[in-house]
Design a protein around this motif. Structure first.
Motif, mmCIF file in Angstrom:
data_model
loop_
_atom_site.group_PDB
_atom_site.id
_atom_site.type_symbol
_atom_site.label_atom_id
_atom_site.label_comp_id
_atom_site.label_asym_id
_atom_site.label_seq_id
_atom_site.Cartn_x
_atom_site.Cartn_y
_atom_site.Cartn_z
ATOM 1 N N LEU A 1 0.833 -1.198 0.000
ATOM 2 C CA LEU A 1 0.000 0.000 0.000
ATOM 3 C C LEU A 1 0.871 1.252 0.000
ATOM 4 C CD1 LEU A 1 -2.929 -0.483 2.560
ATOM 5 C CD2 LEU A 1 -3.113 -0.127 0.105
ATOM 6 N N PRO A 2 0.574 2.213 -0.836
ATOM 7 C CA PRO A 2 1.314 3.482 -0.775
ATOM 8 C C PRO A 2 0.907 4.252 0.480
ATOM 9 C CG PRO A 2 -0.513 3.646 -2.315
ATOM 10 C CD PRO A 2 -0.458 2.209 -1.880
ATOM 11 N N GLU A 3 1.703 5.244 0.827
ATOM 12 C CA GLU A 3 1.357 6.079 1.972
ATOM 13 C C GLU A 3 0.053 6.804 1.674
ATOM 14 O OE1 GLU A 3 4.336 8.411 4.580
ATOM 15 O OE2 GLU A 3 3.576 9.865 3.115
ATOM 16 N N LEU A 4 -0.896 6.741 2.588
ATOM 17 C CA LEU A 4 -2.199 7.346 2.356
ATOM 18 C C LEU A 4 -2.121 8.861 2.516
ATOM 19 C CD1 LEU A 4 -4.428 4.744 4.223
ATOM 20 C CD2 LEU A 4 -3.881 4.877 1.793
ATOM 21 N N PRO A 5 -2.968 9.604 1.804
ATOM 22 C CA PRO A 5 -2.907 11.071 1.835
ATOM 23 C C PRO A 5 -2.972 11.658 3.241
ATOM 24 C CG PRO A 5 -4.339 10.348 0.069
ATOM 25 C CD PRO A 5 -3.968 9.117 0.846
ATOM 26 N N ARG A 6 -3.810 11.101 4.096
ATOM 27 C CA ARG A 6 -3.932 11.636 5.454
ATOM 28 C C ARG A 6 -2.606 11.553 6.195
ATOM 29 N NH1 ARG A 6 -4.591 8.685 9.780
ATOM 30 N NH2 ARG A 6 -5.293 6.910 8.545
ATOM 31 N N THR B 1 0.384 11.386 4.811
ATOM 32 C CA THR B 1 1.319 12.313 4.172
ATOM 33 C C THR B 1 1.104 13.740 4.664
ATOM 34 O OG1 THR B 1 1.338 10.924 2.189
ATOM 35 C CG2 THR B 1 2.175 13.175 1.957
ATOM 36 N N ARG B 2 -0.156 14.158 4.757
ATOM 37 C CA ARG B 2 -0.454 15.511 5.236
ATOM 38 C C ARG B 2 0.038 15.728 6.659
ATOM 39 N NH1 ARG B 2 -5.413 14.643 2.331
ATOM 40 N NH2 ARG B 2 -6.435 14.027 4.269
ATOM 41 N N GLU B 3 -0.219 14.746 7.507
ATOM 42 C CA GLU B 3 0.225 14.856 8.905
ATOM 43 C C GLU B 3 1.748 14.953 8.980
ATOM 44 O OE1 GLU B 3 -1.426 11.409 10.706
ATOM 45 O OE2 GLU B 3 -3.463 12.233 10.842
ATOM 46 N N LYS B 4 2.419 14.197 8.130
ATOM 47 C CA LYS B 4 3.881 14.206 8.116
ATOM 48 C C LYS B 4 4.420 15.560 7.655
ATOM 49 C CE LYS B 4 5.783 10.413 6.729
ATOM 50 N NZ LYS B 4 6.284 9.329 5.845
ATOM 51 N N HIS C 1 -1.991 24.127 3.798
ATOM 52 C CA HIS C 1 -0.921 24.048 2.804
ATOM 53 C C HIS C 1 -0.638 22.589 2.424
ATOM 54 C CE1 HIS C 1 0.726 28.239 4.131
ATOM 55 N NE2 HIS C 1 -0.345 28.315 3.358
ATOM 56 N N SER C 2 -0.761 21.701 3.398
ATOM 57 C CA SER C 2 -0.548 20.279 3.101
ATOM 58 C C SER C 2 -1.623 19.757 2.158
ATOM 59 C CB SER C 2 -0.527 19.457 4.402
ATOM 60 O OG SER C 2 -1.807 19.407 5.005
ATOM 61 N N PHE C 3 -2.847 20.248 2.306
ATOM 62 C CA PHE C 3 -3.915 19.857 1.385
ATOM 63 C C PHE C 3 -3.612 20.353 -0.025
ATOM 64 C CE2 PHE C 3 -6.372 18.986 5.163
ATOM 65 C CZ PHE C 3 -7.272 18.002 4.756
ATOM 66 N N ALA C 4 -3.162 21.613 -0.113
ATOM 67 C CA ALA C 4 -2.877 22.194 -1.428
ATOM 68 C C ALA C 4 -1.783 21.418 -2.153
ATOM 69 C CB ALA C 4 -2.479 23.655 -1.277
ATOM 70 N N LEU C 5 -0.764 20.966 -1.432
ATOM 71 C CA LEU C 5 0.328 20.221 -2.051
ATOM 72 C C LEU C 5 -0.141 18.880 -2.593
ATOM 73 C CD1 LEU C 5 3.328 20.874 0.381
ATOM 74 C CD2 LEU C 5 3.109 21.668 -1.972
ATOM 75 N N LEU C 6 -1.099 18.250 -1.914
ATOM 76 C CA LEU C 6 -1.564 16.937 -2.348
ATOM 77 C C LEU C 6 -2.688 17.006 -3.371
ATOM 78 C CD1 LEU C 6 0.088 15.992 0.190
ATOM 79 C CD2 LEU C 6 -1.570 14.150 0.365
ATOM 80 N N ASN C 7 -3.346 18.152 -3.465
ATOM 81 C CA ASN C 7 -4.491 18.245 -4.368
ATOM 82 C C ASN C 7 -4.095 18.436 -5.830
ATOM 83 O OD1 ASN C 7 -6.276 17.907 -2.306
ATOM 84 N ND2 ASN C 7 -6.860 20.045 -2.115
ATOM 85 N N GLU C 8 -2.854 18.823 -6.079
ATOM 86 C CA GLU C 8 -2.378 19.034 -7.448
ATOM 87 C C GLU C 8 -1.413 17.903 -7.814
ATOM 88 O OE1 GLU C 8 -2.729 21.344 -10.843
ATOM 89 O OE2 GLU C 8 -3.569 21.862 -8.895
ATOM 90 N N VAL C 9 -1.711 17.167 -8.846
ATOM 91 C CA VAL C 9 -0.888 16.014 -9.226
ATOM 92 C C VAL C 9 0.554 16.448 -9.493
ATOM 93 C CG1 VAL C 9 -0.540 14.198 -10.939
ATOM 94 C CG2 VAL C 9 -2.854 14.795 -10.212
ATOM 95 N N GLY C 10 1.497 15.815 -8.796
ATOM 96 C CA GLY C 10 2.915 16.075 -9.011
ATOM 97 C C GLY C 10 3.475 17.228 -8.194
ATOM 98 N N LEU C 11 2.604 17.991 -7.513
ATOM 99 C CA LEU C 11 3.081 19.174 -6.790
ATOM 100 C C LEU C 11 3.877 18.789 -5.545
ATOM 101 C CD1 LEU C 11 3.064 22.242 -6.937
ATOM 102 C CD2 LEU C 11 1.015 22.238 -5.480
ATOM 103 N N LEU C 12 3.462 17.744 -4.849
ATOM 104 C CA LEU C 12 4.191 17.316 -3.651
ATOM 105 C C LEU C 12 5.598 16.863 -4.019
ATOM 106 C CD1 LEU C 12 4.386 16.625 -0.656
ATOM 107 C CD2 LEU C 12 3.357 14.403 -1.175
ATOM 108 N N GLU C 13 5.725 16.097 -5.088
ATOM 109 C CA GLU C 13 7.040 15.625 -5.518
ATOM 110 C C GLU C 13 7.931 16.812 -5.907
ATOM 111 O OE1 GLU C 13 9.015 12.559 -8.821
ATOM 112 O OE2 GLU C 13 6.862 12.975 -8.823
#
Length: 516
Positions: free
Chosen positions: A332-337, A339-342, A353-365
């Motif tokens: 299982l990959p790391e779940l979004p919740r 990742t946000r907490e981390k 801000h953690s939500f914004a980074l995960l809501n756009e594909v490729g933005l977190l990377e």
């Protein structure tokens, strides 16, 4: 047909949330249960009720709405749930149909391992209990796109049950006004998908495509309204919603329609409705008063589906013949919740801000790559990525992968800013240049455009002193307490240095000279 689908449902709160799956046009749509459909590899998730209460006007009684969602999601697999036929959305009609898909006599279903693994991993991600033994059933009904006259589903003992999904919702106008809520998941089930009916109105005929039925997602919403403290109202089911936007619009419209109907002395019929996205309203399709008997029975051609964990795995078992739940859990990959907490914990960023980074594909990377290559503070990186970088992407309607600015280039630019080699305004100027042209580094652009900050402290002191002497009235305004006056002096010094002096340093020098 026989495309793999997942369907899931959630149990009884005032939010109803339902499954992963794809499906038959005759699904039941129970607010706290699941329905069947889907052919490639469907799974269902149970629904859970959602309460939405409207603030009443003076003299009016309060209303609450219960919404049950039945979600059918197509599994990403190369072949169908019970046959080896390929799955290809753009394939010509009836070009991917096996003998089993066409329901020829004597053909038998063969369960797709990939679909089972996907259902288990979905259940684990939704914190479900994975049943070590699950069963397949036949759901009987007649429709032209179901040549067998029945659909294979998991009515009695599904593959996963009793899960939950935590989610955040914004309750105000700002991202910071978010609350976390949890919806229960009643069950997830694998389900066969029906074919697709193609209606030709010009020739008054209907053609059948047995390749597969649907796109990747379909939702049925069960909706009712009632006064808090009173029994739940009669529900309607809005079928075949294929986007989150249409789902929200259909639910909002149906809640208001039912409230208006009841307040005007009418009654709500237990019926199936469709949503007309052009008109923005729901329309009746058929009533549900006469409950259809699907005559569920055990599927005789499929044995019980047995799953194992590391403790119960048979000795010497062929890994290709068994499914290990613990092994799938590790995949299982790391779940979004998580990742946000981390992100919040590691970088001290705001939750929004953690939500914004995960809501756009490729933005977190992209963000993480910049962090790896720069000495700038994480908060500075976050600000540049979410405000400047993401802003440019949206202006140009580009995906992160299409950005002309690489993480390395932004990291180098932030390093120049961090060591005060350039000002913030110069950094933005360089970023714009990076966006327009490739081939040059930020350092090269700074050198070419002479954007480096003035490093000669003595020269800056002399320039500031000259400005004070040349503008005595502004100096008088500063001493009288006018807060805008010193900004004028800062602007004059910056203009004289062609923007190459740090405003913060200029202010410090001016304040020191004014107080001496």
């Amino acid at each position: 047909m026989a495309t793999p689908m997942l369907r899931w449902c959630c149990p009884g709160r005032r939010w109803v949330f339902a499954g992963i799956g794809g499906g038959s046009r005759h699904g039941r749509g129970v607010p706290t249960g699941s329905t069947s459909s889907g052919k490639r590899g469907q799974s269902s998730v149970a629904q859970q009720p959602l309460i939405t209460a409207q603030k009443p006007r003076k003299g009016e009684r309060e209303w609450a709405a219960v919404v049950g969602l039945e979600i059918h999601a197509q599994i990403a697999s190369n072949s169908k749930l019970f046959s080896g036929s390929q799955v290809d959305f753009a394939a010509p009609p009836n070009s991917l149909v096996s003998f089993f898909d066409a329901s020829l006599p004597g053909t038998l279903p063969v369960l797709n391992r990939r679909c089972v693994e996907a259902a288990v991993m979905t259940g684990l991600a939704l914190d479900c209990h994975i049943n070590r033994k699950s069963l397949f059933d036949r759901k009987h009904y007649f429709y032209a796109d179901l040549p067998a006259g029945y659909q294979i589903t998991q009515q009695r003992l599904p593959i996963a049950v009793n899960g939950s999904l935590a989610y955040s919702v914004c309750v105000g106008k700002r991202w910071s006004q978010m609350v976390t809520r949890t919806v229960g998941v009643k069950q997830i089930q694998l389900e066969q998908d029906s074919g697709k009916s193609l209606h030709d109105n010009l020739r008054s005929q209907t053609l059948i495509d047995l390749n597969r039925a649907e796109g990747q997602l379909r939702v049925d919403a069960n909706i009712s309204v009632h006064h808090p403290g009173e029994p739940l109202g009669v529900r309607t089911e809005v079928k075949n919603l294929n986007s989150a936007r249409f789902l929200a619009k259909a639910i909002d419209y149906e809640i208001q329609r039912q409230i208006s109907e009841l307040e005007n002395g009418g009654k709500i019929l237990n019926e199936t409705r469709s949503f007309d996205y052009k008109l923005g309203c729901t329309m009746p399709m058929r009533d549900k008063e006469g409950k259809q008997d699907y005559r569920f029975m055990p599927e005789p051609n499929l044995p019980p589906l047995l799953l194992y964990d590391s403790g119960s795995l048979p000795t010497g078992a062929d890994p290709q013949q068994v499914i290990d739940i613990d092994q799938l859990r590790e995949r299982l990959p790391e779940l979004p919740r998580v990742t946000r907490e981390k992100l919040v914990r590691q970088y001290g960023m705001l939750p929004e801000h953690s939500f914004a980074l995960l809501n756009e594909v490729g933005l977190l990377e992209f963000f993480q790559n910049v962090i790896k290559e720069t000495r700038a503070e994480p908060k500075k990186v976050t600000s540049w990525v979410l405000n400047t970088f993401l802003g440019f992407l949206k202006q140009q309607n580009l995906a992160v992968s299409e950005s002309p600015v690489t993480p390395s280039a932004l990291a180098e630019l932030l390093d120049l800013l961090d060591r005060k080699a350039i000002s913030s305004s110069a950094a933005k100027q360089v970023f714009e240049e990076l966006w327009r042209s490739k081939g040059k580094t930020p350092a090269q652009m700074v050198a070419e455009k002479k954007l480096e900050l003035v490093q000669d402290a003595e020269a800056l002191e002399q320039l500031c002193r000259s400005m004070l002497e040349a503008h005595p009235q502004v100096v008088t305004d500063v001493k009288k307490g006018n807060p805008r006056a010193i900004n004028k002096l800062i602007g004059l010094v910056r203009r004289a240095t062609l923007g190459r002096a740090d405003p913060t340093v200029i202010k410090e020098v001016l304040e020191r000279q004014l107080s001496s």
